[in-house]
Design a protein around this motif. Structure first.
Motif, mmCIF file in Angstrom:
data_model
loop_
_atom_site.group_PDB
_atom_site.id
_atom_site.type_symbol
_atom_site.label_atom_id
_atom_site.label_comp_id
_atom_site.label_asym_id
_atom_site.label_seq_id
_atom_site.Cartn_x
_atom_site.Cartn_y
_atom_site.Cartn_z
ATOM 1 N N VAL A 6 0.832 -1.188 0.000
ATOM 2 C CA VAL A 6 0.000 0.000 0.000
ATOM 3 C C VAL A 6 0.874 1.247 0.000
ATOM 4 C CG1 VAL A 6 -1.619 1.293 1.424
ATOM 5 C CG2 VAL A 6 -1.921 -1.152 1.118
ATOM 6 N N LEU A 7 2.010 1.135 0.668
ATOM 7 C CA LEU A 7 2.873 2.305 0.822
ATOM 8 C C LEU A 7 3.707 2.582 -0.410
ATOM 9 C CD1 LEU A 7 4.272 1.920 4.413
ATOM 10 C CD2 LEU A 7 2.810 3.726 3.527
ATOM 11 N N PRO B 23 2.583 5.508 -3.129
ATOM 12 C CA PRO B 23 2.769 6.910 -2.735
ATOM 13 C C PRO B 23 4.204 7.253 -2.349
ATOM 14 C CG PRO B 23 1.391 5.734 -1.155
ATOM 15 C CD PRO B 23 1.548 4.846 -2.338
ATOM 16 N N MET C 227 8.093 9.031 5.506
ATOM 17 C CA MET C 227 8.051 7.841 4.655
ATOM 18 C C MET C 227 6.858 6.939 4.922
ATOM 19 S SD MET C 227 11.005 7.462 2.772
ATOM 20 C CE MET C 227 12.458 8.456 2.667
ATOM 21 N N LEU C 228 6.096 7.198 5.968
ATOM 22 C CA LEU C 228 4.969 6.323 6.237
ATOM 23 C C LEU C 228 3.670 7.093 6.398
ATOM 24 C CD1 LEU C 228 5.336 3.006 7.996
ATOM 25 C CD2 LEU C 228 3.243 4.264 8.400
ATOM 26 N N VAL C 229 3.689 8.115 7.243
ATOM 27 C CA VAL C 229 2.434 8.830 7.483
ATOM 28 C C VAL C 229 2.040 9.648 6.259
ATOM 29 C CG1 VAL C 229 1.273 10.495 8.958
ATOM 30 C CG2 VAL C 229 2.929 8.910 9.931
ATOM 31 N N ILE C 230 2.985 10.394 5.714
ATOM 32 C CA ILE C 230 2.663 11.187 4.524
ATOM 33 C C ILE C 230 2.219 10.291 3.365
ATOM 34 C CG2 ILE C 230 3.642 12.723 2.762
ATOM 35 C CD1 ILE C 230 5.157 14.141 4.947
ATOM 36 N N PRO C 231 2.940 9.200 3.078
ATOM 37 C CA PRO C 231 2.462 8.317 2.007
ATOM 38 C C PRO C 231 1.047 7.796 2.229
ATOM 39 C CG PRO C 231 4.720 7.792 2.494
ATOM 40 C CD PRO C 231 4.295 8.814 3.505
ATOM 41 N N VAL C 232 0.708 7.463 3.476
ATOM 42 C CA VAL C 232 -0.650 6.973 3.721
ATOM 43 C C VAL C 232 -1.656 8.076 3.381
ATOM 44 C CG1 VAL C 232 -2.281 6.290 5.511
ATOM 45 C CG2 VAL C 232 -0.050 5.201 5.398
ATOM 46 N N LEU D 260 -1.125 10.497 1.348
ATOM 47 C CA LEU D 260 -1.044 10.688 -0.093
ATOM 48 C C LEU D 260 -1.882 9.634 -0.823
ATOM 49 C CD1 LEU D 260 0.418 12.617 -1.978
ATOM 50 C CD2 LEU D 260 2.298 10.986 -2.122
ATOM 51 N N ALA D 261 -1.814 8.391 -0.332
ATOM 52 C CA ALA D 261 -2.604 7.327 -0.954
ATOM 53 C C ALA D 261 -4.077 7.697 -0.902
ATOM 54 C CB ALA D 261 -2.366 5.995 -0.242
ATOM 55 N N SER E 144 -5.810 0.427 -2.458
ATOM 56 C CA SER E 144 -4.841 0.429 -1.360
ATOM 57 C C SER E 144 -5.504 0.839 -0.060
ATOM 58 C CB SER E 144 -3.702 1.411 -1.636
ATOM 59 O OG SER E 144 -3.022 1.078 -2.791
ATOM 60 N N MET F 64 -5.859 -1.440 3.294
ATOM 61 C CA MET F 64 -5.315 -0.979 4.560
ATOM 62 C C MET F 64 -6.382 -1.046 5.657
ATOM 63 S SD MET F 64 -2.917 2.361 4.648
ATOM 64 C CE MET F 64 -4.015 3.254 3.603
#
Lengths: 423, 268, 309
Positions: free
Chosen positions: B111-112, B115, C41-46, C48-49, C282, C286
């Motif tokens: 999922v990551l 993005p 690398m994790l919170v922003i991408p989530v 962003l998704a 995605s 999640m």
């Protein structure tokens, strides 16, 4: 005492500086850094890798170009995904697209990313260039033409089954299959992978093109439905599965397996594009391979229009920092006589006016191409005759459904539903 | 009865390994003709797999090893002090921070990765070793911090206080007094992270991409095998080369690896 | 992970110490880098998704349009996704059952310290060391149409077994391979759980004349409660994101019947250049993963309470 929150922010900034700041040092793999050094430029080219077109072949192909242009270094890149079709979007998304891409044709989505080649004088004389134009502009230039709608056959098997003349209509094809089966052969070699859908498209081009001369445009415009218009072919294919004319376990075979199985004499016919001649030339076998153009409906002209696609199509990315070098390379790839000949030979393709030493089978394919009344786009198509991205693989998945219990009608509906979801 | 059943299971578990090993030394005809037999053994396919232009096995190992080491070092350097801060702080906001990290353990990597492509691109790190290592490290953080914090909570705070009385700062207290005591927890995490980085496929496939020219063992195997998955003279030797060193390492270190993994999962 | 019943946050004890002047800075130095990296690398991408899932972006054009919930709406009537969701849930459910039944079963068989048991554990565990990608290629070379087993079958005059060419067989094969490759981990985890079962309780039950089966059901199994929860949640979370094995074992085939959601996400996002649509999948994956893990943990916890009362 500072509050932890503000100090978090502070250290955050420091951390980001650290990330981006320690740029050049330490690690290899920064291609940008290498490019800016000196006069040497690197042109990155993403290519299709197949049993015919190996990495070693590509490296060897561009070597003369590099020698003639000491300032240009060509870097061949193999797809990291399933193929070029999913690796290029990945690279575009990542912002590190190559300079040149081989194998894909410009469609509405990709054209926006590609360099307009319309004002390049040499581009106008490349094969199929008119057909491949999108909105009147040239984005894709190729090396030659692939004939798609060919049926290769085992002459020994045809002899044993008492078939003295290759079939010209679908009904004759069916009858021939019956005889071949009775003679102990698997009549038609099919397979899984991308092969299932591809073969049915190849086989149906000549008759489909006579029923719907502008099929892709009509489908895009909503005048006809893709699946519905191909239903007769789906029904026929379904019949073959039932009668055992194709192997019901064919989906377990990869593309290379199918090719090997036909060349080892287990099956009598193999529908494939002209590039199969390259594999045939290399294979040792104890029978002769013949070829005939795919059949048509009763009453239609035979041979019908031949499915024709661009062999080794090249595009240059608009984002390329090395446009001049990339242009030079692509021009060389599609016009240099030696480079063109090498590519045609390696992947069994053709170009009018280019003479090369033909195998007997290649000679026959050239004759079929010369006799075909027209060349027509296949499946997803090209130029203004283009269906939404991914049509060919969606079609393939649906056609495979025939093997796993779906009815032809369900498959046709599945194809149309897919298309409806993309427009 | 129990023994027979267990030995039958052992056979079932090991047959694939046997097929892989013997067929890595045979030609296509011998493999197809007699996949379980031992006739016609040759070193030729293995030699060709070693010199495959599509996948340089030795370089693949070097690259993967570099990633494993870099991710492990960075992960410990970042996670351990963060866990210490969380474990030793009574403040509410640090509990929230813990939960914040914990939530990350449930995010599937697939999922990551899409993005993250754009985040790395913005930072200019896409397709680079640094970008890949930072992302892989991030994926290790949630569980590492959780495990370390749990472990630190079992280390008496008296130790820290004694150090503070002696005039040591918190940083020094942590690295010199507390961190050496965390050895078992760190070992567990190193084992877990080593396997997850070593076996990762989708992240290197997408983040490194073809432009970097970098292949890990998994993406290299994919490049070498996927097109030719029924040319068994390519498949078997390539797979053997990809797993043999790892298996040897596992057998030698099995006690530590298994207990490390157990500790990781049960404490977690 | 929320797997333990006692999260360490609860065990944090107040450490009385003098506040120092540079405390804030030190804290920032210690917790800051990890937090920043995690956020970037994790919170922003989530986030962003989630944002991308509201657009029709192809992934590279300059002009993504905001389409609101349209992608989520088309998720509902996308037959490919519906099938992939079904396959994924089937793989997760059947796989979890297989992993845990075999895991617990073999843990009971190889419990106890002996050389033979150590050997058994190694053999059961070793596939976990191999990457799923390698495991898939290996099994496809063994079970494929021209693979080792079918070669044997056809030379003996049998019909080709469609392990990977028939949708039902291929799904079962995929689950079986996942279980083959993974149950060793569960064995090891259940073994750890068994060590925690109080020996005195078992002895006491035996003295009371309980049969082996009774001891297992009334003493061992309840004491294993937390292990069971951990194992189930770990299996579920792992299986819901099955991707590598699909790539190497079946490539999603035959007829796309073994595509999982994770496989479809990447396929839609890149091959079909429908990144917005892929991102919507995605987000759903999640949420489902988190929800299932949460529900299982809750249900199991309630179950354990009931047992202990």
């Amino acid at each position: 005492m500072r509050s932890p929150r503000s100090s978090l922010v502070l250290s955050g900034i420091g951390c980001l500086l650290l990330l981006t700041g320690c740029g050049g040092g330490g690690f290899a793999g920064d291609s940008q850094a290498q490019q800016s050094e000196g006069r040497q430029v690197t042109v990155r080219m993403l290519v299709n890798i197949s049993p015919n077109l190996t990495q070693a072949y590509w490296d060897g192909l561009v070597k003369p170009f590099e020698q003639a242009n000491p300032g240009i270094d060509v870097k061949i890149e193999a797809p990291t995904g399933k193929g070029v079709a999913d690796t290029l979007p990945q690279q575009l998304a990542a912002g590190n697209a190559p300079d040149v891409v081989e194998t894909l044709m410009a469609d509405e989505t990709l054209a926006k990313q590609m360099l307009d080649l319309s004002d390049q004088p040499w581009a106008k004389d490349t094969p199929l260039v008119e057909q491949a134009k999108l909105g009147g502009r040239i984005y894709t230039v190729g090396v030659g033409v692939q004939a798609q709608s060919l049926v290769f056959y085992n002459k020994a098997a045809f002899g044993k089954a008492g078939i003295d003349k290759p079939p010209t209509t679908w009904d004759e094809l069916d009858a021939a299959m019956g005889k071949l089966k009775a003679a102990g052969y698997l009549p038609l070699q099919t397979g899984g992978d991308f092969l299932t859908g591809l073969q049915l498209l190849q086989l149906s081009n000549p008759s489909r093109a006579q029923n719907h001369p502008t099929w892709q445009q009509d489908v895009s415009a909503g005048k006809i439905k893709a699946g519905e218009s191909l239903l007769p072919y789906l029904e026929r294919y379904h019949g073959w599965i039932g009668k055992g004319y194709v192997d019901k376990n064919a989906l377990g075979m990869k593309y290379a397996d199918a090719e090997t199985a036909f060349l080892s004499g287990k099956s009598a016919m193999y529908v494939m594009g002209s590039w199969f001649t390259a594999a045939e030339a290399k294979a040792e076998k104890d029978f002769e391979v013949g070829v005939f153009p795919a059949p048509v409906d009763k009453g239609q002209q035979y041979p019908g229009p031949q499915g024709a696609t661009l062999a080794a199509p090249y595009m240059i990315l608009k984002s390329s920092p090395q446009k001049d070098a990339a242009l030079k390379l692509v021009q060389w790839l599609v016009t240099d006589p030696a480079a063109v000949k090498s590519q045609l030979k390696q992947d069994g393709n053709f170009r009018t006016g280019v003479e090369r030493a033909f195998t007997p089978l290649e000679k026959q394919v050239q004759e079929i191409l010369d006799q075909a009344p027209a060349g027509v786009p296949q499946g997803e198509g090209y130029g203004d005759a283009t269906l939404p991205k991914g049509f060919n693989s969606a079609w393939n998945t649906e056609v495979q459904g025939l093997y796993v219990g779906k009815s032809p009608k369900e498959v046709a509906e599945g194809v149309d539903r897919w298309l409806a979801g993309r427009s | 009865m129990r023994k027979t059943f267990l030995w039958a299971t052992v056979a079932f578990m090991l047959i694939p390994l046997y097929v892989l090993t013997v067929n890595a030394f045979k030609g296509q005809q011998e493999i197809l003709g007699n996949p379980f037999g031992l006739d016609g053994l040759t070193l030729e396919p293995l030699g060709r797999a070693l010199t495959n232009p599509q996948f340089d096995v030795v370089k693949g190992y070097a690259v993967t090893l570099l990633f494993v080491v870099a991710v492990n070092v960075l992960s410990v350097l970042l996670a351990a002090p963060a866990a210490y801060t969380i474990a030793r702080s009574p403040k509410r906001r640090f509990r929230v921070l813990m939960l914040f990290f914990l939530a990350g353990t449930f995010i599937p990597g697939q999922v990551l990765v899409i993005p993250v492509v754009y985040v790395l691109k913005t930072l200019g790190l896409m397709g680079t070793i640094r970008g890949f290592v930072l992302f892989e490290t991030t994926l290790t953080l949630p569980f590492s911090i959780f495990l370390y914090a749990g472990y630190i909570a079992t280390i008496p705070a008296v130790l820290d206080q004694a150090a503070a009385v002696d005039g040591a700062g918190r940083l020094r207290t942590f690295w010199q007094i507390v961190f050496p005591l965390m050895r078992p927890a760190v070992a567990t995490m190193v084992i877990l992270n080593t396997f997850s980085v070593w076996n990762d496929f989708v992240n290197p496939q997408i983040i490194l991409g073809p432009g970097s020219g970098l292949y890990t063992v998994t993406t290299g195997v994919y490049a070498a095998v996927s097109q030719y998955s029924t040319d068994y003279t390519v498949v078997f030797p390539t797979l053997l080369l990809a797993i043999a060193p790892l298996l040897v390492f596992f057998v030698l270190m099995q006690r530590h690896i298994i207990s490390g993994l157990t500790a990781g999962a049960t404490k977690g | 992970m929320t797997l333990t019943r006692e999260a360490p946050v609860a065990t944090v004890r107040e450490a009385p110490r003098k506040p120092r002047r540079h405390d804030g800075l030190t804290t920032a130095l210690m917790a800051g880098p990890a937090t920043v990296l995690y956020v970037v690398m994790l919170v922003i991408p989530v986030g962003l998704a989630f944002y991308l899932s509201l657009t029709d972006w192809d992934g590279f054009s300059a002009d993504p349009a905001f389409v609101g919930a349209a992608n989520y709406a088309s998720l509902l009537d996308d037959p490919e996704l519906r099938r992939a969701a079904l396959v994924t849930l089937l793989v997760a459910a059947a796989g979890t059952a297989g992993l845990n039944l075999l895991g617990l079963g073999f843990a009971l068989l190889v419990n106890g310290a002996s050389r033979a048991n150590t050997f058994f554990r190694i053999v059961l565990f070793y596939p976990h060391v191999l990457s799923a990608l390698v495991v898939g290629f290996l099994w496809s070379a063994i079970l494929g149409t021209t693979g080792a087993v079918n070669n044997l079958v056809t030379t003996w005059g049998g019909e080709v077994l469609p392990f990977l060419s028939d949708p039902a067989w291929a799904t079962v094969t995929m689950i079986a391979v996942l279980v083959w490759a993974g149950f060793g981990v569960n064995v090891v985890l259940y073994l750890a759980g068994l060590q925690a079962v109080p020996h005195s309780l078992i002895e006491a039950a035996k003295i009371d004349g309980a049969t082996r089966r009774q001891v297992f059901r009334n003493v061992t199994l309840p004491a294993l409660g937390p292990s069971v929860t951990i194992n189930i949640v770990l299996s579920l979370v792992t299986l819901l994101k099955t991707y590598d094995l699909v790539v190497s074992l079946t490539a999603g085939g035959p007829a796309g019947q073994t595509q999982t959601v994770a496989y479809l996400i990447l396929w839609n996002s890149f091959h079909d250049a429908r990144l917005g649509f892929g991102s919507a999948q995605s987000v759903i994956l999640m949420l489902v993963t988190a929800a299932l893990a949460f529900v299982v943990t809750r249900l199991r916890r309630r179950g354990e309470m009931a047992v202990h009362q």
